[in-house]
Design a protein around this motif. Structure first.
Motif, PDB file in Angstrom:
ATOM      1  N   GLN A   1       0.825  -1.210   0.000  1.00 48.73           N
ATOM      2  CA  GLN A   1       0.000   0.000   0.000  1.00 48.73           C
ATOM      3  C   GLN A   1       0.856   1.256   0.000  1.00 48.73           C
ATOM      4  OE1 GLN A   1      -0.782   2.420   2.668  1.00 48.73           O
ATOM      5  NE2 GLN A   1       0.923   1.640   3.894  1.00 48.73           N
ATOM      6  N   LYS A   2       1.979   1.227   0.694  1.00 47.36           N
ATOM      7  CA  LYS A   2       2.853   2.402   0.738  1.00 47.36           C
ATOM      8  C   LYS A   2       3.409   2.698  -0.653  1.00 47.36           C
ATOM      9  CE  LYS A   2       6.946   4.228   3.142  1.00 47.36           C
ATOM     10  NZ  LYS A   2       6.331   5.347   3.892  1.00 47.36           N
ATOM     11  N   ILE A   3       3.848   1.662  -1.336  1.00 50.23           N
ATOM     12  CA  ILE A   3       4.408   1.827  -2.679  1.00 50.23           C
ATOM     13  C   ILE A   3       3.335   2.250  -3.683  1.00 50.23           C
ATOM     14  CG2 ILE A   3       5.451   0.562  -4.599  1.00 50.23           C
ATOM     15  CD1 ILE A   3       6.916  -1.120  -2.406  1.00 50.23           C
ATOM     16  N   LEU A   4       2.186   1.582  -3.637  1.00 48.23           N
ATOM     17  CA  LEU A   4       1.125   1.881  -4.592  1.00 48.23           C
ATOM     18  C   LEU A   4       0.559   3.285  -4.393  1.00 48.23           C
ATOM     19  CD1 LEU A   4      -0.694  -1.570  -4.575  1.00 48.23           C
ATOM     20  CD2 LEU A   4       0.639  -0.589  -6.450  1.00 48.23           C
ATOM     21  N   ARG A   5       0.399   3.708  -3.154  1.00 51.17           N
ATOM     22  CA  ARG A   5      -0.078   5.068  -2.902  1.00 51.17           C
ATOM     23  C   ARG A   5       0.922   6.095  -3.438  1.00 51.17           C
ATOM     24  NH1 ARG A   5      -4.316   5.440   1.003  1.00 51.17           N
ATOM     25  NH2 ARG A   5      -4.546   3.592   2.333  1.00 51.17           N
ATOM     26  N   ALA A   6       2.209   5.863  -3.171  1.00 49.52           N
ATOM     27  CA  ALA A   6       3.227   6.812  -3.623  1.00 49.52           C
ATOM     28  C   ALA A   6       3.265   6.904  -5.142  1.00 49.52           C
ATOM     29  CB  ALA A   6       4.590   6.410  -3.071  1.00 49.52           C
ATOM     30  N   ILE A   7       3.044   5.791  -5.830  1.00 48.11           N
ATOM     31  CA  ILE A   7       3.092   5.785  -7.290  1.00 48.11           C
ATOM     32  C   ILE A   7       1.833   6.383  -7.906  1.00 48.11           C
ATOM     33  CG2 ILE A   7       3.131   4.305  -9.344  1.00 48.11           C
ATOM     34  CD1 ILE A   7       4.914   2.373  -7.755  1.00 48.11           C
ATOM     35  N   TYR A   8       0.668   6.007  -7.379  1.00 50.45           N
ATOM     36  CA  TYR A   8      -0.578   6.320  -8.073  1.00 50.45           C
ATOM     37  C   TYR A   8      -1.446   7.389  -7.432  1.00 50.45           C
ATOM     38  CZ  TYR A   8       0.530   2.168 -10.763  1.00 50.45           C
ATOM     39  OH  TYR A   8       1.156   1.266 -11.578  1.00 50.45           O
ATOM     40  N   SER A   9      -1.185   7.752  -6.191  1.00 49.74           N
ATOM     41  CA  SER A   9      -2.062   8.723  -5.536  1.00 49.74           C
ATOM     42  C   SER A   9      -1.925  10.104  -6.161  1.00 49.74           C
ATOM     43  CB  SER A   9      -1.747   8.797  -4.045  1.00 49.74           C
ATOM     44  OG  SER A   9      -2.553   9.783  -3.424  1.00 49.74           O
ATOM     45  N   ASP A  10      -3.048  10.795  -6.319  1.00 50.15           N
ATOM     46  CA  ASP A  10      -3.032  12.193  -6.730  1.00 50.15           C
ATOM     47  C   ASP A  10      -2.802  13.103  -5.529  1.00 50.15           C
ATOM     48  OD1 ASP A  10      -3.429  11.780  -9.477  1.00 50.15           O
ATOM     49  OD2 ASP A  10      -5.579  11.502  -9.171  1.00 50.15           O
ATOM     50  N   ARG A  11      -2.855  12.537  -4.335  1.00 57.02           N
ATOM     51  CA  ARG A  11      -2.566  13.280  -3.109  1.00 57.02           C
ATOM     52  C   ARG A  11      -1.086  13.097  -2.762  1.00 57.02           C
ATOM     53  NH1 ARG A  11      -7.839  11.158   0.400  1.00 57.02           N
ATOM     54  NH2 ARG A  11      -9.450  12.066  -0.964  1.00 57.02           N
ATOM     55  N   GLN A  12      -0.252  13.615  -3.624  1.00 58.43           N
ATOM     56  CA  GLN A  12       1.171  13.359  -3.489  1.00 58.43           C
ATOM     57  C   GLN A  12       1.764  13.950  -2.216  1.00 58.43           C
ATOM     58  OE1 GLN A  12       3.865  11.807  -5.951  1.00 58.43           O
ATOM     59  NE2 GLN A  12       2.015  10.613  -5.541  1.00 58.43           N
ATOM     60  N   LEU A  13       1.391  15.162  -1.870  1.00 61.14           N
ATOM     61  CA  LEU A  13       1.949  15.762  -0.656  1.00 61.14           C
ATOM     62  C   LEU A  13       1.534  14.974   0.585  1.00 61.14           C
ATOM     63  CD1 LEU A  13       3.554  17.977   0.756  1.00 61.14           C
ATOM     64  CD2 LEU A  13       1.490  19.395   0.743  1.00 61.14           C
ATOM     65  N   GLU A  14       0.327  14.482   0.607  1.00 62.03           N
ATOM     66  CA  GLU A  14      -0.122  13.666   1.742  1.00 62.03           C
ATOM     67  C   GLU A  14       0.747  12.422   1.886  1.00 62.03           C
ATOM     68  OE1 GLU A  14      -4.403  12.582   3.380  1.00 62.03           O
ATOM     69  OE2 GLU A  14      -3.943  11.404   1.588  1.00 62.03           O
ATOM     70  N   GLU A  15       1.117  11.795   0.765  1.00 62.73           N
ATOM     71  CA  GLU A  15       1.970  10.611   0.831  1.00 62.73           C
ATOM     72  C   GLU A  15       3.379  10.969   1.286  1.00 62.73           C
ATOM     73  OE1 GLU A  15       0.648   7.669   0.727  1.00 62.73           O
ATOM     74  OE2 GLU A  15      -1.205   8.779   0.390  1.00 62.73           O
ATOM     75  N   VAL A  16       3.898  12.095   0.817  1.00 65.62           N
ATOM     76  CA  VAL A  16       5.215  12.549   1.274  1.00 65.62           C
ATOM     77  C   VAL A  16       5.197  12.799   2.774  1.00 65.62           C
ATOM     78  CG1 VAL A  16       6.820  14.502   1.200  1.00 65.62           C
ATOM     79  CG2 VAL A  16       5.984  13.497  -0.933  1.00 65.62           C
ATOM     80  N   MET A  17       4.150  13.451   3.265  1.00 68.90           N
ATOM     81  CA  MET A  17       4.065  13.771   4.678  1.00 68.90           C
ATOM     82  C   MET A  17       3.818  12.530   5.534  1.00 68.90           C
ATOM     83  SD  MET A  17       4.791  16.904   4.924  1.00 68.90           S
ATOM     84  CE  MET A  17       4.378  17.167   6.642  1.00 68.90           C
ATOM     85  N   THR A  18       3.092  11.564   5.017  1.00 64.34           N
ATOM     86  CA  THR A  18       2.913  10.311   5.757  1.00 64.34           C
ATOM     87  C   THR A  18       4.246   9.597   5.918  1.00 64.34           C
ATOM     88  OG1 THR A  18       0.641  10.069   4.940  1.00 64.34           O
ATOM     89  CG2 THR A  18       1.708   8.086   5.779  1.00 64.34           C
TER      90      THR A  18
END
Length: 495
Positions: A155-172
């Motif tokens: 989930q961490k990898i897939l969110r980072a690759i495909y999420s449009d909420r990129q800043l949220e993934e960086v901050m997580t």
């Protein structure tokens, strides 16, 4: 690893655009920008995509240009307003992500514990050559336990690759690393899914005090730093148990959490506290424990383990004599000027450079204090600053293994059916996800990730990925030798 659903068509990225992603070049000349430019060139847009996200996907530069760079930054600062179906649809096959700690303990961890006991009993005193093979049931139980960490990795990898909420993934990623816990320590793994999902992720752009309080009461943190066993040695409960010769989960005063709370979570190593403050803070958190940790129980305050005496923390007298002692410590630390500076320094290091400009740190720290620790506003101050857009900041940061692998897939428009080969690659490059043992978390400076060996390993990954040799990972339409060379180049290692 179970297969993941394939959604949508693979975007196409021309090699010309990939080269621009790698080098930051553009058809227009790069120029110094004092703040968020109204008409940014490609280099500036790529800089933003690399810093507040995990790099550009095919078409991202043009999308940001049409939206407007300031509007894109504003949008990323409010991830709740961004639909994220592309990412969430890819998580549907990861069964453990929505489970509670109690469910995970019963269905995924208890069978593995029973299987180990059975295997040990069956082996007895036999020599290594005579020990029986594990049964299919025992192997299946062990796989159930591994599934939890595999799902988290995926989930961490897939969110980072495909999420449009990129800043949220960086901050997580940033806050998990800041409040690091180690999956390999005892019952911590039972709580890891809940820790990222319910403790870290909801607060990544909220108030720092809320995030700090959530981590302080998380069973993952309580177990990892041993506070669940911390108790005043002279409490009646402990004394009575010792007189009876009984075992007790209380092991006396444990300073681990008190020390890391001040050194790593809030004030910083030079934040102005003393060893006596560490002891006093540890006393305040006695009784903050876990109900049945091996069964996935939650936070509990046990007054029988609490030191009810008066404490003195950073000059503040604390004399509530209960759970409120710990809460007051969190209030003091969250509002301390050293915390504002320490957190602002780390955020500026993440977004600008390994040694961020003091002027930027001062403004970010001032904003932290003005807004009562509003993380969104501190981040906004940093990512819209002249220092963020200065020429010296471009390509000034070296990608961690996680950032490198994810950005490589994004830049090529890759399609991931199975994230585990990528997780394995990240592990081989030196950053096994959720398995950083020390509470410091992984380093955010170039020196930790750059040497001849690591660059060679990154080139090997680039060749394997671009050559389509990672099972379950399609590299994209423009894969090949030239793409591998670009992904493995020194320029692509920077963001």
């Amino acid at each position: 690893m179970r297969g993941l659903p394939v959604t949508g068509r693979k975007p196409r990225l021309s090699f010309v655009v990939l080269l621009a992603v790698v080098t930051g070049t553009s058809v227009t000349a790069a120029r110094p920008t004092p703040a968020v430019p109204a008409n940014p060139d490609d280099r500036t847009i790529l800089h933003v995509l690399n810093r507040i996200g995990f790099g550009a996907r095919p078409g991202d530069v043009e999308r940001v240009r049409q939206l407007g760079l300031q509007a894109y930054i504003d949008q990323q600062l409010h991830p709740e307003r961004i639909p994220d179906t592309a990412a969430t649809s890819r998580l549907s096959g990861l069964e453990t992500l929505g489970r509670s700690p109690r469910e995970l303990a019963a269905e995924y961890f208890a069978p593995a514990i029973r299987a180990r006991r059975e295997a040990k009993a069956a082996a007895g005193d036999a020599s290594p050559e005579e020990k029986p093979m594990r049964t299919p049931e025992q192997m299946a139980a062990a796989q159930k336990r591994r599934e939890v960490l595999e799902d988290l990795n995926a989930q961490k990898i897939l969110r980072a690759i495909y999420s449009d909420r990129q800043l949220e993934e960086v901050m997580t990623d940033f806050w998990f690393n800041h409040f690091n816990v180690f999956a390999g320590k005892g019952a911590t793994a039972i709580y890891l899914t809940e820790y990222e999902r319910d403790v870290i992720r909801p607060h990544v752009l909220g108030k720092f005090r809320d995030l700090l309080g959530a981590t302080a009461k998380s069973p993952a943190m309580l177990f990892y730093l041993d506070n669940w066993q911390s108790a005043a040695a002279n409490t009646p409960t402990v004394r009575a148990a010792l007189r009876r010769g009984e075992k007790t989960q209380a092991r006396g005063l444990n300073e681990n959490y008190g020390r890391e709370l001040m050194e790593l979570h809030t004030l910083g190593v030079d934040g102005g506290y003393t060893q006596q403050d560490v002891i006093e803070v540890a006393r305040c958190f006695t009784g903050w424990t876990i109900r049945q940790p091996r069964r996935g129980g939650g936070f509990a305050f046990d007054p029988r383990l609490h030191d009810t005496g008066k404490k003195l923390v950073l000059g503040h007298v604390i004399a509530h004599g209960g759970e409120r002692d710990g809460e007051e410590v969190l209030d003091i630390l969250a509002s301390h000027p050293s915390t504002a500076r320490f957190i602002s320094t780390k955020l500026a290091r993440r977004f600008v450079s390994d040694d961020p400009p003091p002027s930027l740190v001062e403004r970010a720290a001032a904003r932290f204090r003005e807004t009562d620790g509003d993380i969104r506003e501190v981040v906004r101050t940093i990512i819209t600053s002249p220092e963020f857009f200065a020429a010296a900041a471009n390509r000034a940061k070296v990608k961690t293994p996680f950032e490198f692998v994810v950005s490589a897939v994004r830049s090529m428009g890759g399609d991931v059916h199975n994230a585990m080969p990528l997780a394995q690659a990240i592990r081989q490059l030196g950053e096994p996800l959720y398995l950083c043992q020390p509470p410091t978390g992984y380093a955010d400076r170039a020196g930790a990730w750059v040497n001849t060996g690591t660059l060679l390993n990154r080139m090997n990954f680039a060749v394997a990925f671009a050559g389509g040799r990672l099972r379950g990972v399609e590299p994209g339409a423009d894969a090949g030798v030239a793409a591998a060379l670009s992904l493995g180049s020194p320029e692509f290692q920077r963001r």
